[in-house]
Design a protein around this motif. Sequence first.
Motif, PDB file in Angstrom:
ATOM      1  N   GLY A 196       0.823  -1.207   0.000  1.00  0.00           N
ATOM      2  CA  GLY A 196       0.000   0.000   0.000  1.00  0.00           C
ATOM      3  C   GLY A 196       0.852   1.250   0.000  1.00  0.00           C
ATOM      4  N   LYS A 197       1.959   1.210   0.727  1.00  0.00           N
ATOM      5  CA  LYS A 197       2.858   2.362   0.788  1.00  0.00           C
ATOM      6  C   LYS A 197       3.479   2.635  -0.579  1.00  0.00           C
ATOM      7  CE  LYS A 197       6.852   4.150   3.266  1.00  0.00           C
ATOM      8  NZ  LYS A 197       7.871   3.868   4.271  1.00  0.00           N
ATOM      9  N   VAL A 198       3.909   1.596  -1.274  1.00  0.00           N
ATOM     10  CA  VAL A 198       4.473   1.760  -2.614  1.00  0.00           C
ATOM     11  C   VAL A 198       3.423   2.359  -3.540  1.00  0.00           C
ATOM     12  CG1 VAL A 198       5.345   0.524  -4.639  1.00  0.00           C
ATOM     13  CG2 VAL A 198       6.197  -0.044  -2.374  1.00  0.00           C
ATOM     14  N   TYR A 199       2.195   1.876  -3.460  1.00  0.00           N
ATOM     15  CA  TYR A 199       1.124   2.412  -4.301  1.00  0.00           C
ATOM     16  C   TYR A 199       0.896   3.889  -3.998  1.00  0.00           C
ATOM     17  CZ  TYR A 199      -3.357   3.439  -6.287  1.00  0.00           C
ATOM     18  OH  TYR A 199      -4.346   4.046  -6.990  1.00  0.00           O
ATOM     19  N   ARG A 200       0.786   4.223  -2.696  1.00  0.00           N
ATOM     20  CA  ARG A 200       0.496   5.612  -2.307  1.00  0.00           C
ATOM     21  C   ARG A 200       1.638   6.573  -2.625  1.00  0.00           C
ATOM     22  NH1 ARG A 200      -1.122   2.839   2.238  1.00  0.00           N
ATOM     23  NH2 ARG A 200       0.675   3.623   3.373  1.00  0.00           N
ATOM     24  N   THR A 201       2.885   6.107  -2.566  1.00  0.00           N
ATOM     25  CA  THR A 201       4.018   7.010  -2.765  1.00  0.00           C
ATOM     26  C   THR A 201       4.548   7.041  -4.189  1.00  0.00           C
ATOM     27  OG1 THR A 201       5.583   5.306  -2.070  1.00  0.00           O
ATOM     28  CG2 THR A 201       4.804   6.835  -0.383  1.00  0.00           C
ATOM     29  N   CYS A 202       4.324   5.996  -4.967  1.00  0.00           N
ATOM     30  CA  CYS A 202       4.888   5.944  -6.331  1.00  0.00           C
ATOM     31  C   CYS A 202       3.824   5.961  -7.422  1.00  0.00           C
ATOM     32  CB  CYS A 202       5.757   4.701  -6.495  1.00  0.00           C
ATOM     33  SG  CYS A 202       7.159   4.646  -5.398  1.00  0.00           S
ATOM     34  N   VAL A 203       2.857   5.084  -7.314  1.00  0.00           N
ATOM     35  CA  VAL A 203       1.898   4.896  -8.405  1.00  0.00           C
ATOM     36  C   VAL A 203       0.844   5.993  -8.440  1.00  0.00           C
ATOM     37  CG1 VAL A 203       0.201   3.312  -9.387  1.00  0.00           C
ATOM     38  CG2 VAL A 203       2.287   2.416  -8.345  1.00  0.00           C
ATOM     39  N   ARG A 204       0.163   6.223  -7.316  1.00  0.00           N
ATOM     40  CA  ARG A 204      -0.930   7.200  -7.303  1.00  0.00           C
ATOM     41  C   ARG A 204      -0.460   8.603  -7.693  1.00  0.00           C
ATOM     42  NH1 ARG A 204      -4.644   7.484  -2.230  1.00  0.00           N
ATOM     43  NH2 ARG A 204      -5.839   5.900  -3.275  1.00  0.00           N
ATOM     44  N   PRO A 205       0.663   9.126  -7.174  1.00  0.00           N
ATOM     45  CA  PRO A 205       1.092  10.460  -7.612  1.00  0.00           C
ATOM     46  C   PRO A 205       1.347  10.549  -9.117  1.00  0.00           C
ATOM     47  CG  PRO A 205       2.252   9.862  -5.623  1.00  0.00           C
ATOM     48  CD  PRO A 205       1.502   8.642  -6.068  1.00  0.00           C
ATOM     49  N   ALA A 206       1.861   9.471  -9.709  1.00  0.00           N
ATOM     50  CA  ALA A 206       2.099   9.473 -11.157  1.00  0.00           C
ATOM     51  C   ALA A 206       0.775   9.539 -11.918  1.00  0.00           C
ATOM     52  CB  ALA A 206       2.884   8.235 -11.557  1.00  0.00           C
ATOM     53  N   GLU A 247     -12.681  -4.038   1.378  1.00  0.00           N
ATOM     54  CA  GLU A 247     -11.726  -4.889   2.085  1.00  0.00           C
ATOM     55  C   GLU A 247     -10.324  -4.773   1.484  1.00  0.00           C
ATOM     56  OE1 GLU A 247     -10.100  -7.245   4.855  1.00  0.00           O
ATOM     57  OE2 GLU A 247     -12.144  -6.474   4.873  1.00  0.00           O
ATOM     58  N   VAL A 248     -10.243  -4.678   0.150  1.00  0.00           N
ATOM     59  CA  VAL A 248      -8.948  -4.505  -0.511  1.00  0.00           C
ATOM     60  C   VAL A 248      -8.321  -3.187  -0.076  1.00  0.00           C
ATOM     61  CG1 VAL A 248      -7.811  -4.173  -2.755  1.00  0.00           C
ATOM     62  CG2 VAL A 248      -9.564  -5.930  -2.492  1.00  0.00           C
ATOM     63  N   ARG A 249      -9.138  -2.121  -0.066  1.00  0.00           N
ATOM     64  CA  ARG A 249      -8.634  -0.810   0.354  1.00  0.00           C
ATOM     65  C   ARG A 249      -8.209  -0.826   1.823  1.00  0.00           C
ATOM     66  NH1 ARG A 249      -9.370   2.680  -3.548  1.00  0.00           N
ATOM     67  NH2 ARG A 249     -11.050   2.388  -5.013  1.00  0.00           N
ATOM     68  N   LYS A 250      -8.946  -1.547   2.644  1.00  0.00           N
ATOM     69  CA  LYS A 250      -8.612  -1.628   4.063  1.00  0.00           C
ATOM     70  C   LYS A 250      -7.276  -2.340   4.264  1.00  0.00           C
ATOM     71  CE  LYS A 250     -10.477  -3.290   8.447  1.00  0.00           C
ATOM     72  NZ  LYS A 250     -11.549  -4.056   9.077  1.00  0.00           N
ATOM     73  N   GLN A 251      -7.061  -3.435   3.545  1.00  0.00           N
ATOM     74  CA  GLN A 251      -5.797  -4.177   3.666  1.00  0.00           C
ATOM     75  C   GLN A 251      -4.600  -3.341   3.236  1.00  0.00           C
ATOM     76  OE1 GLN A 251      -5.792  -7.970   1.716  1.00  0.00           O
ATOM     77  NE2 GLN A 251      -7.647  -8.661   2.756  1.00  0.00           N
ATOM     78  N   LEU A 252      -4.782  -2.529   2.179  1.00  0.00           N
ATOM     79  CA  LEU A 252      -3.684  -1.724   1.659  1.00  0.00           C
ATOM     80  C   LEU A 252      -3.643  -0.312   2.248  1.00  0.00           C
ATOM     81  CD1 LEU A 252      -3.776  -2.834  -2.063  1.00  0.00           C
ATOM     82  CD2 LEU A 252      -2.114  -3.458  -0.323  1.00  0.00           C
ATOM     83  N   GLN A 253      -4.622  -0.001   3.089  1.00  0.00           N
ATOM     84  CA  GLN A 253      -4.697   1.301   3.761  1.00  0.00           C
ATOM     85  C   GLN A 253      -4.716   2.451   2.749  1.00  0.00           C
ATOM     86  OE1 GLN A 253      -1.310   1.240   6.345  1.00  0.00           O
ATOM     87  NE2 GLN A 253      -2.145  -0.378   7.625  1.00  0.00           N
ATOM     88  N   THR A 254      -5.597   2.358   1.754  1.00  0.00           N
ATOM     89  CA  THR A 254      -5.730   3.412   0.752  1.00  0.00           C
ATOM     90  C   THR A 254      -7.166   3.915   0.728  1.00  0.00           C
ATOM     91  OG1 THR A 254      -6.239   1.845  -1.011  1.00  0.00           O
ATOM     92  CG2 THR A 254      -3.933   2.456  -0.736  1.00  0.00           C
ATOM     93  N   ARG A 255      -7.326   5.126   0.228  1.00  0.00           N
ATOM     94  CA  ARG A 255      -8.660   5.715   0.067  1.00  0.00           C
ATOM     95  C   ARG A 255      -9.039   5.707  -1.407  1.00  0.00           C
ATOM     96  NH1 ARG A 255      -7.829  11.244   2.664  1.00  0.00           N
ATOM     97  NH2 ARG A 255      -9.709  11.708   1.519  1.00  0.00           N
ATOM     98  N   ARG A 256     -10.320   5.968  -1.692  1.00  0.00           N
ATOM     99  CA  ARG A 256     -10.806   5.968  -3.073  1.00  0.00           C
ATOM    100  C   ARG A 256     -10.081   7.026  -3.900  1.00  0.00           C
ATOM    101  NH1 ARG A 256     -15.860   7.770  -3.609  1.00  0.00           N
ATOM    102  NH2 ARG A 256     -15.944   7.022  -5.726  1.00  0.00           N
ATOM    103  N   PHE A 257      -9.875   6.734  -5.183  1.00  0.00           N
ATOM    104  CA  PHE A 257      -9.188   7.642  -6.092  1.00  0.00           C
ATOM    105  C   PHE A 257      -9.932   8.972  -6.189  1.00  0.00           C
ATOM    106  CE2 PHE A 257      -8.478   9.390 -10.309  1.00  0.00           C
ATOM    107  CZ  PHE A 257      -7.105   9.473 -10.321  1.00  0.00           C
ATOM    108  N   GLY A 258     -11.243   8.910  -6.319  1.00  0.00           N
ATOM    109  CA  GLY A 258     -12.041  10.136  -6.440  1.00  0.00           C
ATOM    110  C   GLY A 258     -11.908  11.030  -5.223  1.00  0.00           C
ATOM    111  N   ASP A 259     -11.864  10.433  -4.036  1.00  0.00           N
ATOM    112  CA  ASP A 259     -11.702  11.221  -2.807  1.00  0.00           C
ATOM    113  C   ASP A 259     -10.348  11.921  -2.789  1.00  0.00           C
ATOM    114  OD1 ASP A 259     -14.164  10.245  -2.073  1.00  0.00           O
ATOM    115  OD2 ASP A 259     -13.354   8.745  -0.677  1.00  0.00           O
ATOM    116  N   LYS A 260      -9.300  11.191  -3.160  1.00  0.00           N
ATOM    117  CA  LYS A 260      -7.962  11.783  -3.189  1.00  0.00           C
ATOM    118  C   LYS A 260      -7.863  12.866  -4.261  1.00  0.00           C
ATOM    119  CE  LYS A 260      -4.901  10.976  -1.070  1.00  0.00           C
ATOM    120  NZ  LYS A 260      -4.463  11.611   0.177  1.00  0.00           N
TER     121      LYS A 260
END
Length: 151
Positions: A43-53, A95-108
Motif C-alpha cells: 500500500g505504501k508503494v502504491y500511495r508514494t509511487c503509483v498514485r502520484p504518477a 476490504e482490498v482498500r482496508k488491507q492496503l490502507q488506501t482511500r478511493r481515487f475520487g476522494d484523493k
Amino acid sequence: MVMGRVSMGNIEIKKVQEFKYLGSTMDRDGDIPRVSKRTADQGKVYRTCVRPAIMYGLETIPLTKAAESKMEVAEMRMLRFSLGLTRLNRVPNAEVRKQLQTRRFGDKLRESRRRWFGHVKRGPEDYGGRKSSQLQEAQSPPSNPLKVPSE
C-alpha cells in the motif's frame, strides 16, 4: 579508477545483491522492484509511487464522472493485482482498500483539487491561475441562453 567500484569521498560503497528502498526490495538483476509480502508495504508503494504518477496534473483539468469511474476501476485492478487477487476471489473493494490502507481515487482527487484551489486563492493577485479563474467567472454564460436577462 577501477571499474565496478563506487565511492563517495574516501568511503567505498559495497556492492550488494539487493537493497531496500521505500519498503521495496530492489534486486540487482532486474529493474522491477520486488515488493515485500507485507500488504502495508504494498500500500505504501502504491500511495508514494503509483498514485502520484496517475494524479499528476489532474487537479487542474475537468474530469467527467465517467472518466473518474474508469480511473477508479483501473486503480482497483492495480490494488487487486498487488495482493494477488482477481474479481473471482469475490473480495469486496472496501476490504482490498482496508488491507492496503488506501482511500478511493475520487476522494484523493477532490482533496488534491481543493489543495490546488487554495494555493490559487492564496497566491498573488497577478498570478495567472487566479486571473484565469476570475476570467471564467466573469464570462460564464447564462443558465438559459435563449432567455434575455431583464434589466
